[in-house]
Design an enzyme around this catalytic site. Structure first.
Site, PDB file in Angstrom:
ATOM      1  N   GLY A 258      60.873  76.792  47.075  1.00 25.79           N
ATOM      2  CA  GLY A 258      60.362  76.229  48.316  1.00 25.79           C
ATOM      3  C   GLY A 258      61.261  76.546  49.505  1.00 25.79           C
TER       4      GLY A 258
ATOM      5  N   SER B 227      65.928  66.287  40.287  1.00 29.87           N
ATOM      6  CA  SER B 227      65.952  65.808  41.678  1.00 29.87           C
ATOM      7  C   SER B 227      66.791  66.803  42.482  1.00 29.87           C
ATOM      8  CB  SER B 227      66.532  64.405  41.768  1.00 29.87           C
ATOM      9  OG  SER B 227      67.904  64.429  41.419  1.00 29.87           O
TER      10      SER B 227
ATOM     11  N   CYS C 112      55.641  66.145  49.890  1.00 31.23           N
ATOM     12  CA  CYS C 112      56.820  65.762  50.658  1.00 31.23           C
ATOM     13  C   CYS C 112      56.475  64.568  51.532  1.00 31.23           C
ATOM     14  CB  CYS C 112      57.269  66.894  51.581  1.00 31.23           C
ATOM     15  SG  CYS C 112      57.666  68.405  50.730  1.00 31.23           S
TER      16      CYS C 112
ATOM     17  N   LYS D 298      49.370  73.182  47.126  1.00 32.74           N
ATOM     18  CA  LYS D 298      49.854  72.666  45.840  1.00 32.74           C
ATOM     19  C   LYS D 298      49.852  71.144  45.863  1.00 32.74           C
ATOM     20  CE  LYS D 298      53.572  73.080  42.512  1.00 32.74           C
ATOM     21  NZ  LYS D 298      54.805  73.789  42.190  1.00 32.74           N
TER      22      LYS D 298
ATOM     23  N   THR E 107      55.480  67.878  40.030  1.00 28.03           N
ATOM     24  CA  THR E 107      56.100  66.991  39.028  1.00 28.03           C
ATOM     25  C   THR E 107      55.661  65.531  39.205  1.00 28.03           C
ATOM     26  OG1 THR E 107      58.010  66.735  40.464  1.00 28.03           O
ATOM     27  CG2 THR E 107      58.145  68.438  38.771  1.00 28.03           C
TER      28      THR E 107
ATOM     29  N   GLY F  55      53.701  72.134  32.079  1.00 34.32           N
ATOM     30  CA  GLY F  55      54.079  72.174  30.671  1.00 34.32           C
ATOM     31  C   GLY F  55      53.627  73.391  29.888  1.00 34.32           C
TER      32      GLY F  55
HETATM   33  C1  LIG Z   1      64.046  72.425  38.901  1.00 36.81           C
HETATM   34  C2  LIG Z   1      62.673  72.435  39.526  1.00 36.81           C
HETATM   35  C3  LIG Z   1      62.530  72.787  40.868  1.00 36.81           C
HETATM   36  C4  LIG Z   1      61.267  72.795  41.470  1.00 36.81           C
HETATM   37  N1  LIG Z   1      61.141  73.169  42.772  1.00 36.81           N
HETATM   38  C5  LIG Z   1      59.902  73.243  43.349  1.00 36.81           C
HETATM   39  C6  LIG Z   1      59.744  73.691  44.701  1.00 36.81           C
HETATM   40  O1  LIG Z   1      60.694  74.076  45.381  1.00 36.81           O
HETATM   41  N2  LIG Z   1      58.472  73.702  45.212  1.00 36.81           N
HETATM   42  C7  LIG Z   1      57.374  73.324  44.486  1.00 36.81           C
HETATM   43  O2  LIG Z   1      56.255  73.371  44.993  1.00 36.81           O
HETATM   44  N3  LIG Z   1      57.504  72.939  43.195  1.00 36.81           N
HETATM   45  C8  LIG Z   1      58.733  72.869  42.621  1.00 36.81           C
HETATM   46  N4  LIG Z   1      58.860  72.480  41.303  1.00 36.81           N
HETATM   47  C9  LIG Z   1      57.653  72.089  40.541  1.00 36.81           C
HETATM   48  C10 LIG Z   1      57.185  73.223  39.627  1.00 36.81           C
HETATM   49  O3  LIG Z   1      56.826  74.375  40.372  1.00 36.81           O
HETATM   50  C11 LIG Z   1      55.964  72.755  38.788  1.00 36.81           C
HETATM   51  O4  LIG Z   1      54.926  72.348  39.666  1.00 36.81           O
HETATM   52  C12 LIG Z   1      56.271  71.602  37.845  1.00 36.81           C
HETATM   53  O5  LIG Z   1      57.567  71.716  37.306  1.00 36.81           O
HETATM   54  C13 LIG Z   1      55.250  71.506  36.693  1.00 36.81           C
HETATM   55  O6  LIG Z   1      55.181  72.698  35.947  1.00 36.81           O
HETATM   56  P1  LIG Z   1      56.059  72.940  34.594  1.00 36.81           P
HETATM   57  O7  LIG Z   1      55.837  71.761  33.715  1.00 36.81           O
HETATM   58  O8  LIG Z   1      55.564  74.249  34.044  1.00 36.81           O
HETATM   59  O9  LIG Z   1      57.491  73.021  35.043  1.00 36.81           O
HETATM   60  C14 LIG Z   1      60.119  72.450  40.697  1.00 36.81           C
HETATM   61  C15 LIG Z   1      60.274  72.115  39.349  1.00 36.81           C
HETATM   62  C16 LIG Z   1      61.517  72.105  38.757  1.00 36.81           C
HETATM   63  C17 LIG Z   1      61.622  71.749  37.296  1.00 36.81           C
END
Ligand SMILES: Cc1cc2nc3c(=O)[nH]c(=O)nc-3n(C[C@H](O)[C@H](O)[C@H](O)COP(=O)(O)O)c2cc1C
Length: 306
Positions: free
Chosen positions: A47, A71, A131, A168, A196, A247
């Site tokens: 991001g 976080s 946000c 998103k 998340t 996931g």
């Molecule tokens: C460490 C971390 C950093 C993330 N940073 C962003 C971000 O900067 N912008 C965003 O839209 N989503 C961010 N996400 C969310 C992920 O892109 C994703 O939507 C979320 O983790 C669910 O998918 P997953 O279970 O495959 O990780 C972040 C997730 C994690 C774990």
């Protein structure tokens, strides 16, 4: 990659429907040598905000059962450094780059988009609307269809390049349909979900939160069944393409999201366990389609039976 996986996503031609998710793939270029680029459909970079951000105090990651809570606090180098230092090197990957954009006021989003519109090498935008709007008492843009429409009505007209805008969505709402529809009615070309889930990890001995910031966002396999449900609901509520995530760790997980109604998928947390996840999952999806005698990934989209 194979013709089975070739995917059209709001005018973008992707080699596969498997996309790297924001925040788990750095700025893309750091993954060089770890993934097989031809098998990566697109990459969403970390991001980007108008100014660099340091993020939250440590600890910033906690391993949960079948997932992780983070976080990070949207730490990033800022949009100008991204354009100057990262974007030029990404061209050699030949993978479409999707810029993930966020802010705490509408003007923040507008400024990031203005900078990116002047830069080459970006295929699309993904607006992270999970946000708090600090000018409106901290209400999350994603929590209120009226607030979301206001944001999009002031940001989308700035996109004169014709690059598609993906919104998103956050899963931290009682019903996803109203926000999905608000994004569509405002002119978004696609939506992606889920971000998340707000969560809390506690150390029982110290009685303190495990994370420096207190709350964090849960991701990984633990959230997959809820993400699948929300992707299914959203895909029935709108006509624009839905990108599903939450996931996904295997090709069969990706297939489940396509069946639920997603036109493409993103892979996040899995990249922390196995940095080659995005290309591996695309290969596994291809094998799944071949075994099931399905000619194209698109043929699987929205085929959930009763
Ligand atoms: C460490 C971390 C950093 C993330 N940073 C962003 C971000 O900067 N912008 C965003 O839209 N989503 C961010 N996400 C969310 C992920 O892109 C994703 O939507 C979320 O983790 C669910 O998918 P997953 O279970 O495959 O990780 C972040 C997730 C994690 C774990």
């Amino acid at each position: 990659m194979t013709s089975r996986l070739a995917t059209d996503l709001c005018g973008l031609r992707l080699s596969t429907p498997v996309i790297a998710a924001s925040g788990t793939f750095a700025y893309g270029i750091e993954m060089d040598g770890l993934v097989e680029w031809p098998w990566v459909g697109a990459m969403v970079v970390k991001g980007l905000s108008r100014e660099p951000m340091d993020g939250n105090p440590p600890p910033r990651v906690w391993e949960a059962t079948s997932g992780m809570i983070n976080s990070i606090g949207l730490q990033n180098i800022g949009v100008r450094a991204f354009v100057a230092d990262k974007l030029p090197a990404l061209a050699k990957t030949k993978v479409p780059v999707i810029a993930n954009v966020f802010g705490y006021a509408i003007e923040d989003y507008q400024e990031v988009i203005r900078v990116l519109e002047d830069a080459g090498g970006v295929a699309a935008y993904e607006l992270n609307v999970s946000c708090p709007n600090t000018k409106h008492g901290g209400i999350f843009f994603s929590a209120d269809p009226v607030l979301l429409k206001d944001l999009l009505s002031k940001v989308l007209p700035l996109v004169r390049s014709g690059r598609p805008v993906i919104v998103k969505l956050s899963p931290n709402v009682a019903r996803i349909e109203p926000v999905a529809k608000a994004a569509e009615e405002s002119g978004a070309q696609a939506i992606s979900l889920v971000n998340t889930f707000v969560s809390l990890a506690i150390d029982a001995r110290t009685r303190r939160p495990r994370l420096g910031a207190g709350l964090g966002g849960l991701s990984g396999p633990a959230i997959k069944p809820i993400a699948l449900r929300m992707v299914h609901e959203a895909s029935r509520a709108v006509k624009i393409p839905v990108i599903g995530l939450g996931g996904i760790a295997t090709g069969e997980d990706a297939a489940e999201f396509l069946i639920a109604g997603a036109s493409a998928v993103e892979v996040g947390t899995a990249s922390f366990c196995d940095p080659s996840s995005v290309s591996r999952i695309a290969r596994e999806l291809d094998r799944f389609l071949a075994e099931e005698h399905i000619a194209r990934a698109a043929d699987l989209v929205g085929t959930l039976k009763k």
